[in-house]
Design an enzyme around this catalytic site. Sequence first.
Site, short mmCIF file in Angstrom:
data_model
loop_
_atom_site.label_atom_id
_atom_site.label_comp_id
_atom_site.label_asym_id
_atom_site.label_seq_id
_atom_site.Cartn_x
_atom_site.Cartn_y
_atom_site.Cartn_z
CB CYS A 12 -2.76 -4.68 6.13
SG CYS A 12 -2.45 -3.01 6.70
CD GLU A 40 -1.69 -0.52 3.48
OE1 GLU A 40 -2.49 0.40 3.62
OE2 GLU A 40 -1.77 -1.59 4.13
CG HIS A 88 -3.18 -6.73 10.11
ND1 HIS A 88 -1.97 -6.43 9.51
CD2 HIS A 88 -3.75 -5.53 10.40
CE1 HIS A 88 -1.84 -5.12 9.42
NE2 HIS A 88 -2.90 -4.54 9.96
N1 CAA Z 1 0.69 3.04 30.27
C1 CAA Z 1 0.08 1.93 29.77
N2 CAA Z 1 -0.86 2.00 28.77
C2 CAA Z 1 -1.19 3.21 28.29
C3 CAA Z 1 -0.58 4.39 28.78
C4 CAA Z 1 0.39 4.27 29.81
N3 CAA Z 1 1.01 5.33 30.32
N4 CAA Z 1 -1.10 5.45 28.10
C5 CAA Z 1 -2.00 4.94 27.21
N5 CAA Z 1 -2.05 3.60 27.34
C6 CAA Z 1 -2.85 2.66 26.57
C7 CAA Z 1 -4.27 3.13 26.31
O1 CAA Z 1 -5.13 2.80 27.38
C8 CAA Z 1 -4.59 2.37 25.03
O2 CAA Z 1 -4.88 1.02 25.32
P1 CAA Z 1 -6.39 0.46 25.24
O3 CAA Z 1 -6.85 0.73 23.83
O4 CAA Z 1 -6.24 -0.98 25.52
O5 CAA Z 1 -7.17 1.24 26.24
C9 CAA Z 1 -3.25 2.35 24.30
O6 CAA Z 1 -2.25 2.60 25.28
C10 CAA Z 1 -3.12 3.41 23.21
O7 CAA Z 1 -3.39 4.66 23.79
P2 CAA Z 1 -4.38 5.68 23.07
O8 CAA Z 1 -5.62 4.96 22.62
O9 CAA Z 1 -4.53 6.88 23.89
O10 CAA Z 1 -3.47 6.01 21.78
P3 CAA Z 1 -3.73 7.01 20.61
O11 CAA Z 1 -5.14 7.45 20.58
O12 CAA Z 1 -2.66 8.03 20.67
O13 CAA Z 1 -3.43 6.10 19.34
C11 CAA Z 1 -4.30 4.59 17.72
C12 CAA Z 1 -3.91 4.78 19.17
C13 CAA Z 1 -5.60 5.36 17.46
C14 CAA Z 1 -4.53 3.10 17.44
C15 CAA Z 1 -3.19 5.15 16.80
O14 CAA Z 1 -1.98 4.50 17.05
C16 CAA Z 1 -3.52 5.04 15.33
O15 CAA Z 1 -4.26 5.84 14.77
N6 CAA Z 1 -2.91 4.03 14.64
C17 CAA Z 1 -3.10 3.84 13.21
C18 CAA Z 1 -4.36 3.09 12.90
C19 CAA Z 1 -4.28 1.64 13.33
O16 CAA Z 1 -3.22 1.06 13.46
N7 CAA Z 1 -5.46 1.04 13.53
C20 CAA Z 1 -5.53 -0.37 13.86
C21 CAA Z 1 -6.70 -1.04 13.19
S1 CAA Z 1 -6.65 -0.73 11.43
C22 CAA Z 1 -5.47 -1.82 10.83
O17 CAA Z 1 -5.11 -2.77 11.49
C23 CAA Z 1 -4.89 -1.56 9.47
C24 CAA Z 1 -3.53 -0.99 9.61
O18 CAA Z 1 -2.55 -1.73 9.63
C25 CAA Z 1 -3.37 0.47 9.71
#
Ligand code: CAA
Length: 445
Positions: free
Chosen positions: A120, A83, A244
Amino acid sequence: MTAVGIDAIEIWTGKLKLDLAETFAPEKGEDPEKYTKGLGLHASSFPDAHEDIVTMGANAAHRLMDRKGLTPDDIGRIDVATESAFDNSKPVSTYIAGCLEQVYDEDFHHANKGERKFACIAGTQSLDDAYNWIKAGRNRGRSALVVATDTALYARGDPGEATQGAGAVAMLISEDPNLVEMSAEQGYGSADETDFLKPNQQFPSVDGKRSMQVYLARMREALEDYESVAGASHPEDFAYVPFHTPFPGMVRKAAVLAYRHMIRGTPIEEELAEEIGFQPREEDFEDREEYEEAIRDYMDELSSTDDYREWYDATIEPTLSISREVGNWYTGSVHIARAAALKQAAEEGRDLAGRKLGVGSYGSGAQAEIHAETVQEGWKDEIEALNIDEQNAARYDLSFDEYENVHDRHNHDKTIEMEDFTVPDGEFVFTGTGRMNERLYDYVE
Ligand code: CAA
C-alpha cells in the site's frame, strides 16, 4: 526553493457497494457492530463487470486532466501504484495512457511510465518519485501523473474479506502546487516482514493480527526517523494526520501510539500524569514483556482522557469518513484519508492555508513512511471539486448473492459472465481480452 507537491486530486470509486452491517454481517452470522464499531467500516466498494484497476485509474485521471484543462503534452511522467496488477511485464500505466489517448488528440509518447510496487505504500513512493524528478529539474516544466488504483479483494471466508474495497486516486504533482507542498524531510521504518503478501497469487496470504503489530512497529520507527531530521513533533503541529487506513480501527491504534510518542517529555504528559501517571520508561522494567504490558495499560488509559479524545476528534476522525464508506483501497488509502480531512475542513469553512498535515503511509512486507505537507492557498477550490459523496451515493447496493458473483467475476482463476449492474456513462470500460491476452478498453460516451 520551488515548492513541489500535489496540485490536484481526483477520486474514482468502484461502482458497486456491499453494505457490511445490512448485507455482509447477517450472512456471516456476526454482530453488525463488529464491522461498524470494531473495524469502523460501513461499506466496501466493488468494481462492476466493466471495471478494473485500469478503468478506475483512467477514469480518475481523465476527470483530473479534464478539470485542470490539461493535455498529454503537460504530463512528463505517469506512475501507477498498485498491488492488483495482472501483468508482470507491461505496466498498468501504459494501459491507462492508452485509454487517455482515446480521448485526447495528443499522445504520451514522451512521458516516462512505470509501475511502483511496495504494497500500500507504493502510492506515496510514486509521489516521492515525482517530487524528486521535479526537484532534480528533469521535468521540463511538465507535471507528473500519479495513479493509485486497486481492487483489494481477499479470498472468501478470509478475515480480511470485511475490509475489501476498490477504487483509484489520481494526483497531479507539480511545481507551485494548489493543494499541498510536500516536505523534503521524511522518516522511514522498514524491515523484511512476512505479514501480508501475494506470491504470484491474486488474493493475499495474510497473518491479520501480525500485520497490525507490524504496521504499528514500522510506523513508530518511521516517526522516530522523521523526528531525527525534522525535530520533535508535537500534537499541535498538525491540523490533520492522515494514516494508511486498511480499516478505521487500525488507525485508532496508530493514533494513540503516535500521540503517546509526541507527548512524551512535554507539559501534556506532565499534566496527564495527575490522572493516569507518567509513561512507562523501559529502563524502569526488568524484562521487555512487563514493559510492553505497562505500555498497553498506559495507552488504554491515555485513549480515554479528554486531552486525547479532543485531539483524536479534531485531527484523526475527519480522515476516516471516506474510508468508512469504501473500505481498503490499498495504495489509494492514505490519499483518500488526506482528501477526507481536507473535505471536512472545506465543509466547515476552515482556513487551512499554511497549516501542516502529518502523513503516515504504510505498506505490508513492510515499510512505513512519514512526511509533512503544507496546505496551499488554492486547496479549497481543489477539494470542493471532488464528487466522491455523489459517486458513493450512486453505487449499486449488492445483495449477498450478487456480491459473491461479483467476487467470482473478478477472480482471475474463474471465467464468469455477469451483466453490468450500472450503465457506463462518459467513462472507460473493459471490453475483453485480445490475441496476446492483453486487456482491451473503450471509452463510452
Ligand atoms: N462490537 C464492537 N466491536 C467488536 C465486536 C462487536 N460486536 N466484535 C468484534 N469487535 C471488535 C474487536 O474487539 C476488534 O477490535 P480491537 O482490535 O480494537 O479489539 C475488531 O472489532 C475486529 O474484530 P476481530 O479482531 O475479532 O476481527 P477479525 O479477527 O475477524 O479480523 C483483521 C480483523 C485480522 C484485521 C482482519 O480484518 C484482517 O485480516 N484484515 C486484513 C489485514 C489488515 O487489514 N491488516 C491491517 C494492517 S496491514 C495493512 O495495513 C496493509 C493493508 O492494507 C492490508
